[in-house]
Each structure stands twice: as structure tokens, then as C-alpha cells.
Design a protein around this motif. Structure first.
Motif, PDB file in Angstrom:
ATOM      1  N   SER A   4       0.936  -1.133   0.099  1.00  0.00           N
ATOM      2  CA  SER A   4       0.047  -0.031  -0.164  1.00  0.00           C
ATOM      3  C   SER A   4       0.965   1.328  -0.080  1.00  0.00           C
ATOM      4  O   SER A   4       0.155   2.249  -0.256  1.00  0.00           O
ATOM      5  CB  SER A   4      -1.025   0.086   1.317  1.00  0.00           C
ATOM      6  OG  SER A   4      -0.161  -0.038   2.356  1.00  0.00           O
ATOM      7  N   LEU A 183     -11.221   0.842  -4.155  1.00  0.00           N
ATOM      8  CA  LEU A 183     -10.970   0.094  -3.019  1.00  0.00           C
ATOM      9  C   LEU A 183      -9.887  -1.224  -3.729  1.00  0.00           C
ATOM     10  O   LEU A 183      -9.178  -1.516  -2.855  1.00  0.00           O
ATOM     11  CB  LEU A 183     -11.856  -0.242  -2.002  1.00  0.00           C
ATOM     12  CG  LEU A 183     -12.386   0.769  -1.345  1.00  0.00           C
ATOM     13  CD1 LEU A 183     -13.665   0.466  -0.637  1.00  0.00           C
ATOM     14  CD2 LEU A 183     -11.118   1.438  -0.197  1.00  0.00           C
ATOM     15  N   TYR A 184     -10.440  -1.701  -4.669  1.00  0.00           N
ATOM     16  CA  TYR A 184      -9.554  -2.695  -5.278  1.00  0.00           C
ATOM     17  C   TYR A 184      -9.043  -2.550  -6.614  1.00  0.00           C
ATOM     18  O   TYR A 184      -8.381  -3.494  -7.395  1.00  0.00           O
ATOM     19  CB  TYR A 184     -10.448  -4.277  -5.471  1.00  0.00           C
ATOM     20  CG  TYR A 184     -11.692  -4.159  -6.145  1.00  0.00           C
ATOM     21  CD1 TYR A 184     -11.839  -3.926  -7.400  1.00  0.00           C
ATOM     22  CD2 TYR A 184     -12.819  -4.340  -5.382  1.00  0.00           C
ATOM     23  CE1 TYR A 184     -12.911  -3.858  -8.191  1.00  0.00           C
ATOM     24  CE2 TYR A 184     -14.249  -4.289  -6.100  1.00  0.00           C
ATOM     25  CZ  TYR A 184     -14.194  -4.115  -7.413  1.00  0.00           C
ATOM     26  OH  TYR A 184     -15.232  -3.897  -8.349  1.00  0.00           O
ATOM     27  N   ARG A 188      -4.796   2.040  -6.925  1.00  0.00           N
ATOM     28  CA  ARG A 188      -5.454   2.685  -5.622  1.00  0.00           C
ATOM     29  C   ARG A 188      -4.163   3.223  -4.840  1.00  0.00           C
ATOM     30  O   ARG A 188      -3.020   2.823  -5.254  1.00  0.00           O
ATOM     31  CB  ARG A 188      -6.293   1.702  -4.954  1.00  0.00           C
ATOM     32  CG  ARG A 188      -5.506   0.633  -4.219  1.00  0.00           C
ATOM     33  CD  ARG A 188      -6.265  -0.504  -3.680  1.00  0.00           C
ATOM     34  NE  ARG A 188      -5.836  -1.570  -3.157  1.00  0.00           N
ATOM     35  CZ  ARG A 188      -4.990  -2.647  -3.892  1.00  0.00           C
ATOM     36  NH1 ARG A 188      -5.303  -2.730  -5.047  1.00  0.00           N
ATOM     37  NH2 ARG A 188      -4.219  -3.480  -3.317  1.00  0.00           N
ATOM     38  N   THR A 193      -7.899   5.195  -0.735  1.00  0.00           N
ATOM     39  CA  THR A 193      -8.778   4.284   0.186  1.00  0.00           C
ATOM     40  C   THR A 193      -9.379   5.035   1.371  1.00  0.00           C
ATOM     41  O   THR A 193     -10.571   4.757   1.661  1.00  0.00           O
ATOM     42  CB  THR A 193      -7.825   3.401   1.060  1.00  0.00           C
ATOM     43  OG1 THR A 193      -7.134   2.487   0.070  1.00  0.00           O
ATOM     44  CG2 THR A 193      -8.348   2.487   1.936  1.00  0.00           C
ATOM     45  N   ALA A 196     -12.517   6.640  -0.381  1.00  0.00           N
ATOM     46  CA  ALA A 196     -13.482   5.892  -0.542  1.00  0.00           C
ATOM     47  C   ALA A 196     -14.245   5.454   0.546  1.00  0.00           C
ATOM     48  O   ALA A 196     -15.304   5.373   0.355  1.00  0.00           O
ATOM     49  CB  ALA A 196     -12.928   4.588  -1.583  1.00  0.00           C
ATOM     50  N   GLN A 197     -13.686   5.068   1.688  1.00  0.00           N
ATOM     51  CA  GLN A 197     -14.089   4.970   2.899  1.00  0.00           C
ATOM     52  C   GLN A 197     -15.151   5.730   3.393  1.00  0.00           C
ATOM     53  O   GLN A 197     -16.184   5.631   3.794  1.00  0.00           O
ATOM     54  CB  GLN A 197     -13.194   4.149   3.884  1.00  0.00           C
ATOM     55  CG  GLN A 197     -12.638   3.196   3.578  1.00  0.00           C
ATOM     56  CD  GLN A 197     -11.741   2.306   4.571  1.00  0.00           C
ATOM     57  OE1 GLN A 197     -12.301   1.691   5.540  1.00  0.00           O
ATOM     58  NE2 GLN A 197     -10.635   2.771   4.647  1.00  0.00           N
ATOM     59  N   CYS A 233     -12.661   9.269  -6.306  1.00  0.00           N
ATOM     60  CA  CYS A 233     -11.863   8.051  -6.341  1.00  0.00           C
ATOM     61  C   CYS A 233     -12.042   7.541  -7.808  1.00  0.00           C
ATOM     62  O   CYS A 233     -10.947   6.933  -8.271  1.00  0.00           O
ATOM     63  CB  CYS A 233     -12.568   7.063  -5.366  1.00  0.00           C
ATOM     64  SG  CYS A 233     -12.520   7.665  -3.599  1.00  0.00           S
ATOM     65  N   ALA A 279     -10.755  -4.981   0.419  1.00  0.00           N
ATOM     66  CA  ALA A 279     -11.541  -3.969  -0.104  1.00  0.00           C
ATOM     67  C   ALA A 279     -12.979  -4.374   0.306  1.00  0.00           C
ATOM     68  O   ALA A 279     -13.803  -3.287   0.855  1.00  0.00           O
ATOM     69  CB  ALA A 279     -11.434  -3.977  -1.560  1.00  0.00           C
ATOM     70  N   ALA A 282     -13.322  -3.184   3.940  1.00  0.00           N
ATOM     71  CA  ALA A 282     -13.324  -1.646   4.005  1.00  0.00           C
ATOM     72  C   ALA A 282     -14.783  -1.197   3.697  1.00  0.00           C
ATOM     73  O   ALA A 282     -15.106  -0.306   4.413  1.00  0.00           O
ATOM     74  CB  ALA A 282     -12.394  -1.187   2.959  1.00  0.00           C
TER      75      ALA A 282
END
Length: 356
Positions: A4, A183-184, A188, A193, A196-197, A233, A279, A282
Motif C-alpha cells: 500500500s 478500493l480494489y 489505488r 482508500t 473511498a471509505q 476516487c 476492499a 473496508a
């Protein structure tokens, strides 16, 4: 496993104004900042009154109003708009409305290089991406080009107050789909991340409130904030199976855009979850639920949204054609895209059964 902390992130060169009333109080200032003196205002038929009010706020800087945007941006609609922009000597466009209006503005920008200001009235998120789409001969083509990215985005929660509850819900879940796929996505990053969350959390929290009280300006603002994050995103990452499915279903079979995203999302995530467990986890955290695909499917049901492709008008005999188109091109996706897998996904989505 992708590290990451091994990533690239490109910030989009864009200015955002976000406040109630901004459509009529800030758009003219954004046009002036860009040096526009003959802006063409775009909308669909449903948003024509709002577009004319924005045009009036521009005063002498408005070259005209073109209220002929259509879903999935048919190429003949784009051709007429480009011709009009050229004949009027437009030096920019202001797209007022949802993804159809903004998509038409992008088509003009792609062909002419004119700067675009977006004034979104739904949660499509198109205003935050350099992605364009055109439909011709029953097929939707998409691409990325920095020329189509709006130079300014004016977010006005008041513009969404009149959005009917069914469209509010499906437009919001459409936005959620952008964040879920990010997220996947192979490109990314930690920033994406987080966005997106937060986007999923904000949208999932606002939609039930809006279903109960559609005129809540506070909830409208939180939903628009969520759409901004989710759209950002999408603009920063590569689309996968979910978006490919929706482009085929919309471009080839004419299914409505937001409703198609709403139906397909739980099944696409269920398909990819075994290959992208982080993902899926999350998304589950953002939804405060144990299993993300089931939670998305149940959310749509609680809010009265469609949950099957059959409801949207797809025929069972169309499934094989859709599968063939989806698997005909390679694209990034965490789980291999196979004919059998996509057929099972689409059949479940067609029937509306709970995702597994």
C-alpha cells in the motif's frame, strides 16, 4: 499482495466551490475567473429551468442554453451540441444537471478543447473525473482525457432538494459504486482508500435520511459531499468489472444508468470479494455491517430501489449477449473475468436474488 506504500497519485487540477445557493451566486464568478465571455449552458430537459436560472446569473457572459442532453450521450446528440457551440462562438460550457449533462459537456470539451464548468444536481460523480463516454450503434465507448475534466465544480446542495427519492437513492448508490471499485483498483493509494471509505460512509448515512425527509438540506449536503469523494476516487483509479458491466448494459440495452449501477453493485462486489478481501472489509466497515455485498443489497431494498435487471427491462435472452461483450476486452479486475463467472453474476442480478 500490493504494497500500500508503493503507489502513484496524481491530483486533479480543479477548483471546487461547495455551499448552498452556489449555483446562482458562484457560477458567474467561476466563469469570470476562467475568462469566459460566451459560455454555452447545457442541461437535459428535466433540468432546463435550473439551467436557465444559471444562465441568467451569467448575464452577458451566456451565449445560450442547450437543454438536449440525453442519457449515455448518444453520438448524434454530441454532434449537434458541438456544432451549436461552434456556431455560437462559445468559449466555454457550463453543464447543469446530472451525468447526462456533464457527459455532454465533456463531449464538447473533447472535440473542441473548450473549458467546462460543472454544476451537478445529482450524485453521479462525473464532474470529478477525466472520463468521457459516447454511445454509438448500440455500444458505449469510454476513455480518459484531461481535456474533459471540469476546470471548476460548483456544488450546491439546494439544487438536489427537488431530486425525487427514487433517483436520489439510485444516484447515491451509483456514487457508492465508484468508491467500491476504487478500493480494489490496481492503481489505488492510501489517500484513495481513505476517500473511498469516507465517501461510502457519508452516502450510506445520508440516503436513509433523505428517503424519510427529502427536503433535509443537511442530509443533501452530506450526500453531495459523499458523491464528491466517490467521484474523485473514480477519477483517480482504473475501472473494473462493475463499471464494464454497467457500460454494456446501458450502452447496448438502454438500461437507465443509476438504476443499473444500483442493481449490479452488490453482485459485482460479491464476485470480486474473494480476490479482494481487504476492499470488501473496508466497504463493510464504512457501512457498519458484517458482509458488504449483502449490506448493499439490503440497503437498496430498504430504500425501495430496484434490485433486479429484470425490473429495469433486461430480457433473459439478453444475458448471453451481455456476457460476450463484457469478456471481449481485457481490463483490470482483481478476479479473472470468465464467461461462466460473468453469466452467473448477471443471472443473479437479473433475478434479484441475494448476493452470495
Amino acid at each position: 499482495m500490493k504494497d500500500s506504500l508503493d503507489f502513484a497519485y496524481e491530483a486533479q487540477p480543479m477548483r471546487v466551490v461547495f455551499r448552498p445557493g452556489a449555483a446562482l451566486t458562484a457560477t458567474a464568478g467561476e466563469a469570470e475567473r476562467l475568462g469566459l465571455r460566451r459560455a454555452l449552458v447545457l442541461s437535459g430537459a428535466r433540468g432546463a429551468d435550473t439551467a436557465r436560472a444559471v444562465a441568467d446569473s451569467l448575464g452577458d457572459a451566456c451565449a445560450g442554453v442547450h437543454a438536449e442532453a440525453k442519457m449515455h450521450v448518444p453520438v448524434e446528440v454530441a454532434d449537434r451540441a458541438v456544432e451549436l457551440a461552434r456556431s455560437l462562438g462559445a468559449d466555454g460550457c457550463v453543464a447543469v444537471g446530472g451525468g447526462s449533462s456533464i457527459g455532454l459537456g465533456k463531449a464538447i470539451a473533447l472535440r473542441t478543447g473548450l473549458p467546462l464548468i460543472a454544476v451537478p444536481s445529482t450524485y453521479s460523480g462525473s464532474e470529478m473525473t477525466p472520463v468521457w463516454g459516447l454511445t454509438e450503434h448500440g455500444a458505449k465507448r469510454t476513455g480518459r482525457d484531461p481535456a474533459v475534466l471540469p476546470r471548476s465544480v460548483v456544488y450546491d446542495p439546494e439544487l438536489t432538494l427537488g431530486l425525487p427519492v427514487p433517483l436520489t437513492v439510485t444516484s447515491g448508490i451509483n456514487a457508492t459504486a465508484h468508491a467500491v471499485e476504487a478500493l480494489y483498483a490496481p492503481d489505488r493509494s492510501p489517500l484513495i482508500t481513505l476517500m473511498a471509505q469516507e465517501g461510502v460512509r457519508a452516502m450510506a448515512g445520508a440516503l436513509p435520511e433523505l428517503a424519510a425527509e427529502p427536503r433535509s438540506l443537511d442530509a443533501r449536503g452530506r450526500a453531495l459531499y459523499g458523491a464528491w469523494l466517490c467521484g474523485s476516487c473514480l477519477g483517480a483509479t482504473t475501472m473494473g468489472l462493475h463499471h464494464k458491466l454497467c457500460h454494456v448494459l446501458g450502452g447496448t440495452f438502454g438500461l437507465p444508468h443509476a438504476e443499473t449501477h444500483t442493481v449490479v453493485l452488490p453482485y459485482a462486489l460479491a464476485y470480486n470479494a474473494p480476490a479482494a478481501p481487504e476492499a470488501a472489509a473496508a466497504v463493510a466497515r464504512a457501512l457498519d455491517a458484517p458482509v458488504a455485498p449483502t449490506a448493499l443489497w439490503e440497503l437498496a431494498g430498504r430504500l425501495g430501489a430496484p434490485r433486479s435487471l429484470a425490473e429495469l427491462g433486461l430480457k433473459e435472452s439478453d444475458l448471453a449477449t451481455a456476457v460476450a461483450q463484457v469478456v471481449s476486452q481485457a481490463y483490470a479486475n482483481p478476479r479473472p473475468v470468465t464467461e461462466d463467472g460473468v453469466l452467473a453474476l448477471l443471472r443473479a442480478a437479473y433475478e434479484g436474488t441475494a448476493p452470495v
